[in-house]
Design a protein around this motif. Structure first.
Motif, mmCIF file in Angstrom:
data_model
loop_
_atom_site.group_PDB
_atom_site.id
_atom_site.type_symbol
_atom_site.label_atom_id
_atom_site.label_comp_id
_atom_site.label_asym_id
_atom_site.label_seq_id
_atom_site.Cartn_x
_atom_site.Cartn_y
_atom_site.Cartn_z
ATOM 1 N N ALA A 23 0.822 -1.220 0.000
ATOM 2 C CA ALA A 23 0.000 0.000 0.000
ATOM 3 C C ALA A 23 0.849 1.261 0.000
ATOM 4 N N ASP A 24 2.080 1.157 0.482
ATOM 5 C CA ASP A 24 2.969 2.323 0.499
ATOM 6 C C ASP A 24 3.770 2.467 -0.785
ATOM 7 N N GLY A 25 3.507 1.568 -1.746
ATOM 8 C CA GLY A 25 4.227 1.645 -3.019
ATOM 9 C C GLY A 25 5.589 0.981 -2.984
ATOM 10 N N VAL A 26 5.835 0.180 -1.977
ATOM 11 C CA VAL A 26 7.132 -0.507 -1.881
ATOM 12 C C VAL A 26 7.013 -1.895 -2.513
ATOM 13 N N TYR A 27 7.921 -2.191 -3.404
ATOM 14 C CA TYR A 27 7.881 -3.478 -4.102
ATOM 15 C C TYR A 27 8.464 -4.575 -3.213
ATOM 16 N N ALA A 28 7.766 -5.694 -3.210
ATOM 17 C CA ALA A 28 8.188 -6.799 -2.347
ATOM 18 C C ALA A 28 9.550 -7.345 -2.752
ATOM 19 N N VAL A 29 9.802 -7.368 -4.050
ATOM 20 C CA VAL A 29 11.002 -8.056 -4.517
ATOM 21 C C VAL A 29 12.286 -7.318 -4.156
ATOM 22 N N ASN A 30 12.233 -5.962 -4.124
ATOM 23 C CA ASN A 30 13.484 -5.236 -3.858
ATOM 24 C C ASN A 30 13.395 -4.280 -2.669
ATOM 25 N N GLY A 31 12.203 -4.150 -2.099
ATOM 26 C CA GLY A 31 12.070 -3.252 -0.953
ATOM 27 C C GLY A 31 12.245 -1.789 -1.314
ATOM 28 N N GLN A 32 12.198 -1.476 -2.610
ATOM 29 C CA GLN A 32 12.342 -0.089 -3.060
ATOM 30 C C GLN A 32 11.007 0.410 -3.619
ATOM 31 N N LYS A 33 10.964 1.707 -3.858
ATOM 32 C CA LYS A 33 9.746 2.272 -4.448
ATOM 33 C C LYS A 33 9.826 2.333 -5.965
ATOM 34 N N VAL A 34 10.918 1.876 -6.496
ATOM 35 C CA VAL A 34 11.067 1.823 -7.960
ATOM 36 C C VAL A 34 11.349 0.389 -8.375
ATOM 37 N N MET A 35 10.579 -0.118 -9.310
ATOM 38 C CA MET A 35 10.827 -1.439 -9.886
ATOM 39 C C MET A 35 10.126 -1.502 -11.244
ATOM 40 N N ILE A 36 10.900 -1.695 -12.279
ATOM 41 C CA ILE A 36 10.332 -1.973 -13.607
ATOM 42 C C ILE A 36 10.841 -3.367 -13.972
ATOM 43 N N ALA A 57 0.767 -4.318 -24.143
ATOM 44 C CA ALA A 57 0.060 -3.207 -23.488
ATOM 45 C C ALA A 57 -0.425 -3.614 -22.098
ATOM 46 N N LYS A 58 -0.883 -4.853 -22.004
ATOM 47 C CA LYS A 58 -1.389 -5.352 -20.714
ATOM 48 C C LYS A 58 -0.293 -5.263 -19.642
ATOM 49 N N HIS A 59 0.910 -5.625 -20.023
ATOM 50 C CA HIS A 59 2.000 -5.626 -19.045
ATOM 51 C C HIS A 59 2.570 -4.223 -18.812
ATOM 52 N N ALA A 60 2.406 -3.369 -19.800
ATOM 53 C CA ALA A 60 2.794 -1.964 -19.583
ATOM 54 C C ALA A 60 1.830 -1.326 -18.588
ATOM 55 N N LYS A 61 0.567 -1.690 -18.722
ATOM 56 C CA LYS A 61 -0.464 -1.128 -17.836
ATOM 57 C C LYS A 61 -0.228 -1.532 -16.381
ATOM 58 N N SER A 62 0.178 -2.776 -16.187
ATOM 59 C CA SER A 62 0.386 -3.257 -14.813
ATOM 60 C C SER A 62 1.704 -2.773 -14.223
ATOM 61 N N GLY A 63 2.532 -2.166 -15.067
ATOM 62 C CA GLY A 63 3.841 -1.711 -14.590
ATOM 63 C C GLY A 63 4.911 -2.783 -14.674
ATOM 64 N N ALA A 64 4.583 -3.905 -15.308
ATOM 65 C CA ALA A 64 5.559 -4.998 -15.408
ATOM 66 C C ALA A 64 6.553 -4.790 -16.541
ATOM 67 N N PHE A 65 6.235 -3.890 -17.462
ATOM 68 C CA PHE A 65 7.078 -3.735 -18.643
ATOM 69 C C PHE A 65 7.233 -2.263 -19.009
ATOM 70 N N SER A 66 8.424 -1.912 -19.448
ATOM 71 C CA SER A 66 8.646 -0.580 -20.013
ATOM 72 C C SER A 66 9.784 -0.646 -21.025
ATOM 73 N N THR A 67 10.069 0.509 -21.588
ATOM 74 C CA THR A 67 11.069 0.546 -22.654
ATOM 75 C C THR A 67 12.119 1.597 -22.342
ATOM 76 N N PHE A 68 13.209 1.511 -23.070
ATOM 77 C CA PHE A 68 14.296 2.493 -22.939
ATOM 78 C C PHE A 68 13.791 3.906 -23.213
ATOM 79 N N LYS A 69 13.012 4.045 -24.275
ATOM 80 C CA LYS A 69 12.577 5.391 -24.643
ATOM 81 C C LYS A 69 11.690 6.001 -23.573
ATOM 82 N N ILE A 70 10.957 5.175 -22.902
ATOM 83 C CA ILE A 70 10.059 5.695 -21.865
ATOM 84 C C ILE A 70 10.787 5.851 -20.530
ATOM 85 N N SER A 71 11.637 4.892 -20.199
ATOM 86 C CA SER A 71 12.176 4.878 -18.832
ATOM 87 C C SER A 71 13.660 5.162 -18.699
#
Lengths: 543, 250
Positions: free
Chosen positions: A227-240, A284-298
């Motif tokens: 709920a605080d936006g912390v990712y379980a896998v890395n304990g950080q607030k950023v994860m792509i 698109a489905k995985h971009a929407k969930s935040g599971a995927f991004s690209t160099f140009k975007i991120s």
């Protein structure tokens, strides 16, 4: 954030998202205008002289690309110095670029002013555009087979490879419309760089061949946060979880693996099909969930991977030295780097039993000049770039592989490849990346090359970028969206105006018989001119 | 007939109200800072410098009295690009974006119809931002609040740059690792220090390339020189100022 302190390196920031697709397309269109007047500025075809004139001095220009990598610059300089020592009557001037787009841009500009370089690092896609000028690029088939100055020729002052020692697949990639217009210089493919530590921490076992199903499943798992936006896998607030550097390659490889349409060899555009549509829905489905991004975007996948903010990063094997906790080259501050085990795999596959991956990397072409002796001097230098010294040294700067069996089989190269020294030169991730391509050379492919193929490639990547951006801003990617996207892509990349006629001499040589209507029109014009001539003669006689 | 005229007038009024409402949606700098990444924003700002124009897209450093915006790859014809001289006021619509820490405005094809402009030039007195001295903010979190602005660093000492495998101490490098060369219009990188901490600054060759005053000034630097620097506070995984002027420290 604080200002970056001394010690970390940049790659090409500021040039990061060079709007290559757009200008590339327009340059292709510019080239099309050159086609319209080919012959007006063109020169005759190259004919090899009997012998190289060593009594004359030649100055040749070499436009090269380096990956903002000092070692590569030094290798070019050493190659030039060594070559000039062998051929004192040839002086080579090096002009360095840091991206292919700039080289392409400058070559196109210089074609129109007849000031192309002599030798140029390039991509076959680009050569296809250069070929719309008349006799601009020298076809190399005759030169390669020349017994005296060809590959392995008797008059060479260096131990170059014989034609049979070039990796056939790599040489074949340099053929356009049946003629060879370049020599392969280095080859790479894409690799999947993985934070294995995270994959296993999430309870998955990393397979030898990663499937698309696997990568999407694990990426979705890694995208979970509290709920605080912390990712379980890395304990950080950023994860792509999954970042792809080159989305054009991504689409091209996905389509190839599914045996779906991209283009025909003749240049018919097949990209905008139903398989592409389904792939875009999935992405698109995985971009929407935040599971995927690209160099140009991120941004660069390596930056996120090394900071523990990415699980799967796809980038070139020629980017391997930037990947992993111990990467010799870093773009983020050292205190941002997270410790993890890096695994290297082929790009994700739909059918891992039959892997398919793209072959890429620079080739070298020779431009035609008025003086055949100057062209021969340039050809000698181009060949010199295939000698073991150059091939092995350059391949060691990144996850490239040499393009000759002669270099690949060399004891020094084998020792390098199998070294476990673990230092920067023998960085394990880089060696794994190189081995990946060597073991999969037979599984590589390239896309058809024709005038406009560079534009089609850009369009393929733009489709993925568009659906990812759409999902990120809340636009629904559905059939209606895809229809609109296809129409826009068709117009923006002029996909309806490229293709069909193949580039190069063949395209110009055989345009087929004139249509009957044209014949009739020309005949009528001839009759009118004849009648006018007769009338003029008659008037003169009357005077 | 009267009814038709009345309906037409109503429509005109409604359209006018809609247009006014549209104009009223201009985002303040404060709201831009607070906006989520990806949000569509319309800002009014003044061109400060043109980094590059590439076949119908332009990248601009812009600033208003309230704050600065980096407009990345904005659709723009060559003819219009020529009008975007420093000081020009523009209203621009794009999406707030972030790339390696750089907060900017980017432009999506989806957000407009084909051929529709994303910006308009406004009639206004030109505004050229004065560089703000941020020397005291070096190494602090507060520096990020000055992102993209015209800034100045005073009394910086040129420190040596080195190339891997080469003991020579250089005052600057062509490309970050020295892989470039003279005549290739590479970016210049140089190190400067203040109070014992060293920072790397850049001369962005698309903005101020070979032959520009700042490019040549940096090439003439010597290790140990004490200089004042001006530039735009670009960001790339941390502050990465694009330096536009170098002078001997006063």
């Amino acid at each position: 954030m604080t200002i970056r302190e001394q010690g970390t390196g940049y790659r090409v920031q500021g040039k990061r998202r060079f709007p290559f697709p757009i200008y590339c397309l327009l340059l292709a269109l510019l080239a099309l205008t050159l086609t319209g007047c080919h012959g007006s500025r063109g020169r005759g075809g190259f004919e090899a002289p009997e012998a190289f004139d060593t009594s004359r001095q030649f100055e040749i220009s070499f436009w090269a690309k380096n990956d903002t990598n000092k070692a590569q610059t030094n290798i070019y300089k050493k190659a030039i110095s060594d070559f000039e020592a062998l051929y004192p009557n040839i002086k080579v001037t090096l002009k360095l670029y840091t991206d292919y787009g700039r080289i392409y841009n400058d070559v196109i500009t210089n074609i129109s002013t007849d000031t192309t370089p002599n030798v140029c690092i390039t991509y076959p896609d680009h050569i296809a555009t250069y070929l719309t000028g008349s006799n601009v690029v020298v076809p190399l088939d005759g030169l390669m087979d020349d017994g005296r100055y060809g590959l392995g020729g008797s008059e060479l002052r260096f131990d170059g490879p014989a034609k049979s020692e070039l990796i056939p697949q790599f040489l074949k990639e340099c053929a356009i419309s049946g003629s060879t217009y370049a020599l392969p210089y280095m080859r790479s493919t894409e690799a999947l760089y993985i934070n294995k530590t995270y994959v296993e921490a999430m309870g998955y076992e990393l397979p030898d061949a990663v499937t698309w199903d696997f990568i999407w499943e694990v990426s979705e798992a890694a995208a979970r946060k509290d709920a605080d936006g912390v990712y379980a896998v890395n304990g950080q607030k950023v994860m792509i979880p999954f970042i792809y550097k080159s989305t054009d390659n991504m689409m091209i490889q996905m389509l190839r693996q599914l045996d779906a349409g991209y283009s025909t060899d003749a240049g018919e555009i097949l990209l905008l099909n139903d398989t592409t549509r389904q792939l875009l829905f999935e992405i698109a489905k995985h971009a929407k969930s935040g599971a995927f991004s690209t160099f140009k975007i991120s941004s660069y996948p390596a930056n996120f991977l090394n900071a523990g903010q990415c699980v799967f990063a796809v980038d070139s094997t020629a980017g391997a030295t930037w990947m992993g906790s111990d990467a010799p080259l870093l773009d983020i501050s050292a205190d941002s780097v997270v410790r993890f085990e890096t695994a290297v795999r082929p790009v994700p596959q739909f059918d891992p039993a039959h892997p398919q991956m793209i072959s890429q990397g620079p080739s070298v072409c020779v431009f035609n000049k008025k003086d055949p002796q100057e062209v021969l001097a340039a050809w000698l230098f181009a060949q010199y770039l295939l000698t073991n010294d150059v091939q092995i040294a350059y391949s060691q700067t990144e996850g490239y592989v040499p393009v000759t069996g002669k270099a690949q089989g060399d004891a020094a190269y084998q020792a390098y490849l199998n070294s476990d020294a673990g230092d920067a030169l023998h960085y394990p991730v880089k060696l794994q990346a190189a081995r990946l391509l060597l073991e999969n050379t037979g599984n590589t492919f390239t896309t058809p090359v024709f005038n406009g193929s560079a534009s089609l490639r850009d369009a393929a990547g733009a489709l993925i970028e568009s659906v990812c951006k759409a999902e990120r801003k809340g636009t629904t990617v559905d059939d209606a969206y895809i229809e609109k996207l296809y129409a826009r892509t068709m117009a923006q990349y002029h996909l309806d105006q490229i293709g069909a006629p193949a580039a190069g001499a063949d395209a110009r040589a055989d345009l087929g018989p004139l249509p009957a209507g044209s014949v009739a029109l020309l005949a009528a014009l001839a009759c009118v001119w004849a009648a006018l001539g007769l009338m003029a003669l008659r008037r003169r006689r009357m005077k | 007939m009267k009814k038709l005229v009345a309906v037409a007038l109503m429509l005109v009024l409604a359209l006018s109200a809609f247009a006014v409402a549209e104009e009223a949606q201009v985002t303040s700098y404060e709201d831009f800072v607070a906006a989520e990444v990806g949000q569509l924003v319309t800002v009014e700002t003044y061109v400060q410098a043109n980094q590059s124009w590439w076949q119908d897209t332009i990248t601009l450093y812009t600033q208003s009295p309230e704050g600065a915006y980096f407009l990345y790859s904005m659709p723009c014809s060559e003819e219009d690009a020529a009008k975007l001289v420093p000081g020009t006021k523009i209203r621009v619509t794009g999406r707030k974006a972030e790339w390696s820490g750089e907060v900017e405005i980017s432009f999506d094809e989806d957000d407009r119809e084909v051929g529709e402009s994303v910006f308009e030039i406004l009639e206004a007195e030109p505004f050229i931002a004065e560089p703000e001295d941020v020397t005291g903010l070096l190494g602090t979190e507060e520096l990020a609040a000055m992102m993209n602005r015209k800034v100045a660093f005073r009394g910086m000492t040129v420190e040596p740059s080195t190339i891997e495998g080469d003991d020579t101490q250089y005052a600057f490098l062509y490309n970050w690792d020295g892989s470039g060369q003279e005549g290739a219009n590479n970016d210049l990188y140089f190190n400067v220090s203040k109070d014992g901490t060293t920072y790397t600054f850049t001369v962005e060759s698309y903005l101020t390339g070979e032959g520009s005053d700042v490019y040549e000034a940096v090439k003439a630097l010597n290790v140990g020189d004490v200089v004042d620097l001006e530039g735009f506070l670009y960001w790339y995984n941390g502050a990465n100022p694009h330096i536009t002027a170098v002078t001997a420290a006063e």
